[in-house]
Write an enzyme that holds these catalytic residues in place. Structure first.
Site, short mmCIF file in Angstrom:
data_model
loop_
_atom_site.label_atom_id
_atom_site.label_comp_id
_atom_site.label_asym_id
_atom_site.label_seq_id
_atom_site.Cartn_x
_atom_site.Cartn_y
_atom_site.Cartn_z
N HIS A 103 -12.25 -2.33 7.40
CA HIS A 103 -12.86 -2.58 6.14
C HIS A 103 -12.12 -2.95 4.96
O HIS A 103 -12.72 -3.56 4.02
CB HIS A 103 -14.19 -1.51 5.98
CG HIS A 103 -15.12 -1.24 6.98
ND1 HIS A 103 -16.37 -0.64 6.70
CD2 HIS A 103 -15.42 -2.03 8.17
CE1 HIS A 103 -17.17 -0.81 7.66
NE2 HIS A 103 -16.52 -1.92 8.75
N THR A 135 0.54 16.57 -0.01
CA THR A 135 -0.80 16.34 0.19
C THR A 135 -1.13 14.83 0.54
O THR A 135 -2.33 14.69 0.86
CB THR A 135 -1.48 16.67 -1.27
OG1 THR A 135 -0.95 15.75 -2.14
CG2 THR A 135 -1.13 18.14 -1.49
N CYS A 182 3.85 12.64 1.50
CA CYS A 182 4.26 13.89 0.56
C CYS A 182 3.64 15.06 1.06
O CYS A 182 3.12 15.01 2.06
CB CYS A 182 3.91 13.46 -0.91
SG CYS A 182 2.36 13.32 -1.19
N ASP A 192 8.68 12.38 0.30
CA ASP A 192 9.45 13.21 -0.63
C ASP A 192 10.04 14.29 0.30
O ASP A 192 9.84 14.26 1.68
CB ASP A 192 8.65 13.66 -1.82
CG ASP A 192 7.46 14.80 -1.42
OD1 ASP A 192 7.36 14.80 -0.27
OD2 ASP A 192 6.90 15.12 -2.28
N HIS A 209 -16.02 -7.84 4.24
CA HIS A 209 -15.04 -6.84 3.48
C HIS A 209 -14.04 -7.60 2.89
O HIS A 209 -13.52 -7.14 1.77
CB HIS A 209 -14.60 -6.09 4.86
CG HIS A 209 -15.37 -5.41 5.67
ND1 HIS A 209 -16.29 -4.49 5.09
CD2 HIS A 209 -15.71 -5.73 6.83
CE1 HIS A 209 -17.01 -4.00 6.20
NE2 HIS A 209 -16.71 -4.94 7.27
C1 RB5 Z 1 5.79 18.45 -3.89
O1 RB5 Z 1 5.90 19.78 -4.10
C2 RB5 Z 1 4.27 18.04 -3.66
O2 RB5 Z 1 3.81 18.09 -5.10
C3 RB5 Z 1 4.23 16.50 -3.24
O3 RB5 Z 1 4.77 16.58 -1.94
C4 RB5 Z 1 2.98 16.04 -3.18
O4 RB5 Z 1 2.02 16.79 -2.44
C5 RB5 Z 1 2.13 15.55 -4.39
O5 RB5 Z 1 1.39 15.01 -4.68
#
Ligand code: RB5
Length: 155
Positions: free
Chosen positions: A107, A76, A74, A17, A142
């Site tokens: 694994h 996180t 993304c 993203d 595994h």
């Molecule tokens: C975008 O602001 C953020 O929510 C996205 O990149 C991600 O971290 C979602 O899990």
């Protein structure tokens, strides 16, 4: 052909993203310079988009067997992981350290690597990618464990 060679011979599909656009470009450059072919489903700028659209696209391609390995990025890594792991045959691993990346292959036979661009820096992310692509699956006990949950995913 060993699994390590297979990973280097086949294309990798990548998606992100807006939060991870710059990291995706850095990973593409790194992988291309190491001889990997990378197919990019976007996004292609830092303009705000919805991460599930890109997770769904990559996960569908892995689920259908059109690609053996995928990378999702993304902010996180959490949203991408949640979406991707709903797809049959997708084993997406959120890895922000080398040890987890290595074990996700040894694994868990992870076929999608997920990272968060707001969690780790580019240098570590590139090392994680390299480790993840170069580490084979150990199989045996595994595989038995993977077989215990793979069927739980709907078609
Ligand atoms: C975008 O602001 C953020 O929510 C996205 O990149 C991600 O971290 C979602 O899990």
């Amino acid at each position: 052909m060993c699994e390590q060679d297979q990973a280097s011979k086949s294309s990798i599909v990548i998606g992100c993203d807006h939060a991870a656009y710059k990291l995706k470009e850095a990973i593409k450059f790194y992988l291309n310079s190491r001889g990997y072919k990378v197919d990019d489903v976007g996004t292609n700028s830092e303009n705000s988009v919805h991460y599930p659209e890109f997770a769904i696209e990559v996960a569908k391609l892995i689920s259908k067997g059109q690609y053996g390995r995928g990378i999702l990025l993304c902010g996180t890594g959490l949203g991408m992981s949640m979406v991707a792991n709903r797809f049959k045959k997708v084993r997406a691993a959120l890895c922000h350290d080398i040890f987890s990346a290595r074990l996700s292959r040894l694994h868990n036979n992870a076929n999608v690597l997920v990272m968060g661009s707001r969690v780790i820096g580019e240098g570590l992310a590139l090392e994680i990618v390299a480790t993840w692509l170069e580490t084979p699956f150990e199989g045996e006990r595994h595989q038995v464990r993977i077989d215990m949950f793979d069927h739980l995913q709907p078609d």
